[in-house]
Design an enzyme around this catalytic site. Structure first.
Site, PDB file in Angstrom:
ATOM      1  N   SER A  50     -27.854  -7.088  -3.994  1.00 59.91           N
ATOM      2  CA  SER A  50     -27.354  -5.851  -3.153  1.00 59.91           C
ATOM      3  C   SER A  50     -25.932  -5.932  -2.658  1.00 59.91           C
ATOM      4  CB  SER A  50     -28.440  -5.394  -2.126  1.00 59.91           C
ATOM      5  OG  SER A  50     -28.557  -6.692  -1.321  1.00 59.91           O
ATOM      6  N   ASP A  88     -30.535 -14.282  -5.824  1.00 59.78           N
ATOM      7  CA  ASP A  88     -31.068 -13.288  -6.985  1.00 59.78           C
ATOM      8  C   ASP A  88     -30.297 -13.631  -8.161  1.00 59.78           C
ATOM      9  OD1 ASP A  88     -32.801 -11.428  -6.215  1.00 59.78           O
ATOM     10  OD2 ASP A  88     -31.460 -10.017  -5.457  1.00 59.78           O
ATOM     11  N   GLU A 120     -36.294  -9.936 -11.050  1.00 65.78           N
ATOM     12  CA  GLU A 120     -37.100  -8.754 -11.111  1.00 65.78           C
ATOM     13  C   GLU A 120     -37.849  -8.493 -12.382  1.00 65.78           C
ATOM     14  OE1 GLU A 120     -34.463  -5.128 -10.567  1.00 65.78           O
ATOM     15  OE2 GLU A 120     -33.597  -5.882  -8.637  1.00 65.78           O
ATOM     16  N   GLU A 187     -41.083  -3.713  -3.592  1.00 66.00           N
ATOM     17  CA  GLU A 187     -40.182  -2.718  -3.145  1.00 66.00           C
ATOM     18  C   GLU A 187     -40.366  -1.198  -3.343  1.00 66.00           C
ATOM     19  OE1 GLU A 187     -35.968  -3.735  -3.961  1.00 66.00           O
ATOM     20  OE2 GLU A 187     -35.302  -1.499  -3.189  1.00 66.00           O
TER      21      GLU A 187
HETATM   22  O1  KIV Z   1     -30.744  -7.518  -3.519  1.00 67.02           O
HETATM   23  C1  KIV Z   1     -31.358  -7.331  -2.386  1.00 67.02           C
HETATM   24  O2  KIV Z   1     -30.796  -7.286  -1.634  1.00 67.02           O
HETATM   25  C2  KIV Z   1     -32.861  -7.226  -2.765  1.00 67.02           C
HETATM   26  C3  KIV Z   1     -33.710  -7.010  -1.593  1.00 67.02           C
HETATM   27  C4  KIV Z   1     -33.456  -5.863  -1.356  1.00 67.02           C
HETATM   28  C5  KIV Z   1     -35.384  -7.265  -1.769  1.00 67.02           C
HETATM   29  O3  KIV Z   1     -33.436  -7.427  -3.850  1.00 67.02           O
END
Ligand code: KIV
Length: 288
Positions: A50, A88, A120, A187
């Site tokens: 994000s 991530d 994901e 989510e």
């Molecule tokens: O990228 C992110 O911040 C996320 C969260 C919203 C779980 O994957």
């Protein structure tokens, strides 16, 4: 080393062991300074992709690169010392093959020092999750709304609001669990489905727009602080930093323009106390 410094970081197995216990508190962070604040209260700090939307103003997370994640992951590791830091893997860095996923995860872990990665996808990622966990990479799963798939799903809509849509989402959560993930983000799914999955699977569920019955909760820090201009329905604004930041910037600009900042307390006097007369700007000695 002080007692404070001896506190050991939480690990993926520590978080896994919290299933059904005390709620797991998670927030995102992308910077050293916010990581320090978040670390004091959270069990998990997620360096989420994000960051592409929050830090860089991108429309989606799709353009985010591995280098961007590593740079911010490193900053968050430097700013924190207690929480498990999860980074991530961005779109395009893990989907092609399990070997590609391992190479990306290994790079992230070596270069940032983080304790786990997040990817994901449910059933389609199960083989990859098993491959990674068997090779020393703790994996947090992410099912329900998966923002990296925006170009195939079409919109950031909540999932599973008709009971007829529950089966594939439940199958995704089970697949991630069976593959060895230590926790899974749920989510933007219907509340009863979030509750049901949390009761069914053996690993902690981390909800974001899911259910209060999840084993933990996560939000994007800037969303809950009131800094993001647009937020999804599931965000509660726990703060309203936007107006106070704007107020501070406006006051700064006014004081700079009025030459009232910096004041005498913000500048360095000479050690001797002697005052040296310097010509004022624009009023130097004439060259006549
Ligand atoms: O990228 C992110 O911040 C996320 C969260 C919203 C779980 O994957």
């Amino acid at each position: 080393m002080s007692a404070q410094e001896q506190i050991r970081r939480l690990s993926a197995p520590d978080i896994r062991a919290r299933k059904g216990g005390e709620p797991i508190v998670c927030l995102t962070s992308y910077h050293a300074h916010t990581a320090r604040l978040v670390d004091a209260y959270c069990d998990v700090v997620l360096v989420g992709d994000s960051l592409g939307m929050v830090m860089h103003g991108l429309e989606t997370t799709v353009p985010v690169t591995l280098d961007m994640m590593i740079l911010q992951g490193h900053a968050v590791m430097r700013g924190s010392k207690h929480a498990l830091v999860v980074v991530d893997l961005p779109f395009g860095s893990y989907e092609a093959s399990k070997e590609q996923a391992f190479a990306s995860a290994a790079r992230v872990m070596k270069e940032t020092g983080c304790g786990a990665i997040k990817i994901e996808g449910g059933r389609r990622m199960a083989e990859t999750i098993a491959f990674l966990t068997e090779r020393g990479v703790p994996v947090m799963g992410h099912v329900g709304l998966t923002p990296q798939a925006i170009n195939t799903i079409g919109s950031f809509r909540a999932q599973g609001r008709d009971e007829s849509d529950w089966a594939p989402i439940e199958a995704d959560a089970r697949a991630v669990t069976d593959a060895g993930a230590f926790a899974v983000v749920l989510e933007a799914i219907a509340e009863p489905l979030g509750r049901r999955i949390s009761a069914q699977i053996k690993i902690p569920t981390i909800g974001i727009g899911a259910s209060v019955a999840c084993d933990g909760q996560i939000l994007v820090l800037e969303d809950m602080l009131g800094l993001s201009p647009r937020v999804p329905k599931f965000v509660k604004r726990f703060g309203d930093l936007g107006p106070s930041i704007e107020h501070a910037i406006k006051s700064y600009a006014q004081e700079v323009r009025a030459r009232t900042f910096p004041g005498p307390e913000h500048v360095y006097p000479m050690r001797s106390g002697a005052v040296t007369e310097l010509p004022q700007r624009g009023k130097g000695p004439s060259r006549a």
